[in-house]
Design a protein around this motif. Sequence first.
Motif, short mmCIF file in Angstrom:
data_model
loop_
_atom_site.label_atom_id
_atom_site.label_comp_id
_atom_site.label_asym_id
_atom_site.label_seq_id
_atom_site.Cartn_x
_atom_site.Cartn_y
_atom_site.Cartn_z
N UNK A 50 -11.21 16.65 2.96
CA UNK A 50 -10.92 15.25 2.69
C UNK A 50 -12.09 14.60 1.95
N UNK A 51 -11.78 13.91 0.87
CA UNK A 51 -12.82 13.26 0.09
C UNK A 51 -12.84 11.76 0.31
N UNK A 52 -13.85 11.11 -0.25
CA UNK A 52 -13.96 9.64 -0.16
C UNK A 52 -13.16 9.04 -1.31
N UNK A 53 -11.86 8.98 -1.11
CA UNK A 53 -10.93 8.55 -2.15
C UNK A 53 -10.41 7.13 -1.91
N UNK A 54 -10.79 6.50 -0.83
CA UNK A 54 -10.36 5.16 -0.41
C UNK A 54 -8.90 5.14 0.00
N UNK A 55 -8.02 5.68 -0.82
CA UNK A 55 -6.61 5.80 -0.44
C UNK A 55 -6.36 7.22 0.06
N UNK A 56 -5.39 7.42 0.94
CA UNK A 56 -5.14 8.76 1.45
C UNK A 56 -4.42 9.64 0.43
N UNK A 57 -5.10 10.67 -0.03
CA UNK A 57 -4.49 11.66 -0.91
C UNK A 57 -4.74 13.03 -0.29
N UNK A 58 -3.88 13.98 -0.56
CA UNK A 58 -3.93 15.22 0.21
C UNK A 58 -4.09 16.47 -0.64
N UNK A 59 -4.50 16.28 -1.91
CA UNK A 59 -4.95 17.44 -2.65
C UNK A 59 -6.34 17.84 -2.13
N UNK A 60 -6.69 19.09 -2.24
CA UNK A 60 -7.95 19.67 -1.76
C UNK A 60 -8.01 19.79 -0.23
N UNK A 61 -7.03 19.28 0.48
CA UNK A 61 -7.05 19.33 1.95
C UNK A 61 -6.61 20.72 2.41
N UNK A 62 -7.38 21.27 3.34
CA UNK A 62 -7.10 22.60 3.89
C UNK A 62 -6.77 22.46 5.37
N UNK A 63 -5.73 23.15 5.79
CA UNK A 63 -5.40 23.22 7.21
C UNK A 63 -5.47 24.67 7.66
N UNK A 64 -6.39 24.96 8.55
CA UNK A 64 -6.56 26.32 9.06
C UNK A 64 -5.68 26.55 10.28
N UNK A 65 -5.22 27.80 10.41
CA UNK A 65 -4.47 28.16 11.61
C UNK A 65 -3.03 27.74 11.59
N UNK A 77 0.81 -1.21 0.00
CA UNK A 77 0.00 0.00 0.00
C UNK A 77 0.85 1.27 0.00
N UNK A 78 1.99 1.24 0.69
CA UNK A 78 2.80 2.46 0.78
C UNK A 78 3.24 2.93 -0.61
N UNK A 79 3.49 2.00 -1.52
CA UNK A 79 3.94 2.38 -2.86
C UNK A 79 2.85 3.12 -3.62
N UNK A 80 1.60 2.67 -3.47
CA UNK A 80 0.48 3.36 -4.12
C UNK A 80 0.22 4.72 -3.48
N UNK A 81 0.29 4.78 -2.14
CA UNK A 81 0.09 6.07 -1.46
C UNK A 81 1.11 7.09 -1.96
#
Length: 538
Positions: free
Chosen positions: A523-538, A57-61
């Motif tokens: 965070x979307x329902x992407x099944x695998x963890x992807x971090x585009x579109x992710x917002x971190x406030x503060x 899995x790490x290779x796909x992530x």
Amino acid sequence: MHRSSRRSALTRRTMMALGCAAPALIATRPAQSAAKVLKVVLTVDMRGIDPVFNTAAYAAYHGYLVYDQLFALDSRGKPQPQMVDRWQVSDNRKAWMFRLRSGLKFHDGSPVRAADAVASILRWKDRDVVGKALFSAGAKLEVVDDLTFTLALSDPFGLVLDALAKPLSNALFVMPEAVAKTPASVQISSAVGSGPFIFVKEEWRPGSQAVYVRNPDYVPRKEKPDGLAGGKVVKVDRVEWLSMPDPTTAISALGAGEIDYLQNPAMDTYPVLKANPKVRFVTVDPTGSMVWIRPNHLQPPFDNPKARLALLHTVDQTAILQAIGAPAENARPFCGSFFMCGTPLETKAGTAGLEKPDLEKAKTLLKESGYDGRPVVFMQPSDLAANFNATVVVAEGMRKAGFKVDIQPLDWGTLSQRRSNKGPVDANNKGGWNLFITVATALDASTPLTNPYLATPCPNDVAGFPCDEELQRLRRGWWESTDEAERARLADQIQVRAYQVVPYINGGQWKQYTAVRTNVSGLGETTVPVFWEVVKEG
């Protein structure tokens, strides 16, 4: 003159790609804002950068951050164009033309070309079950110009776009041609892609951290993000993928704000996390996960189908899910579908009598197999709680049926290497193996084409190495068909045959949550963890 210039350009490009120029580029960019650093802990550490060589899995992530795909699956599991701008197909669906989006660049600044896509497909097909299936239909690729390539088939293949959108276990990512020409049996050393993030190779410390920074040259699609498809707009400057194998440490770090994202936290910690007002749960994988119990078909005792059937009748899905701590509301009472439950191809074909273990039947089958009492080497991941606990339960059932079980704990990175060994168990128990447990998602399992552990070619290089021509014939019929009703009938037949061959065993399906800080969104329902579109406030 033109030929000489072309050769010089390719030489410079090759040197840049193989040298992984990204770190030098990163060094010239402004320092990143700490407020936009996303710190994540995933269920596995980043142990290797080659998503073709490694099925872990790490290779796909890693791949989804660094690379991009020609087509990608949306939230309904349908392939959508990603790097491809437009395509055409002949009436008989054997001649395809693909044109890439213009303006795409690799991390070293060089343009993405059709030659890169073709070389990437050719390397991928040497390793992946879907690629092998596509090329068994006589697939031939040809570069037409810098942005255009063609695919010609001699035999029917009804799922060309699905194949190009292969999501996991050797996902099809596009690499620079020079890198993609590395034999599939050799791991690449470059992580130059064209994806939304750039891998900071000099900050990678296996077992500790992997670091990615935003790719300022990435050109997202204009469509809204949908599953793994659509626009990939990066809204953080840096992602730090950290290693925290101890669940208590990870929970404490999330609660204290030292990390922002914890994939699939131990389920017995849910009450603690729910009590923290700064933490919330999100569902990244709407279908859930499934325990897969994988026997080695090359070595005794599981080279004998009756021994595999004996193993099948020892499995207690309820006990496994209880052992891994799945809350009742998150667990399915029983799922026997090789395509997972809750997917379009879910089926009960061949599952009668498997809802509960039948130890007497298991004992009879084991005796008929000629089992000689040799120890069954059961590899147990010491750093993955669900796999670890499931191993204990499965081994207990096996012992009750008469198997002698030798559980050998080792970390997942070592296990994922050892499972490729086709040889017998040696005197020091460092060589071959008999059994291991992995955890899969619907991206792995939902069709006869994409499920790597359902493939049974002869010979087979996927860990477990099952070989059955009849199951392969049925799978081929499924992917050659373009009729949905026929595919549904074939899926039932495939499952019935699979329960005779037992390439692997379903050990239970359940849903898991991901825990994040409340200042993290997108965070979307992407099944695998992807971090585009992710917002971190503060």
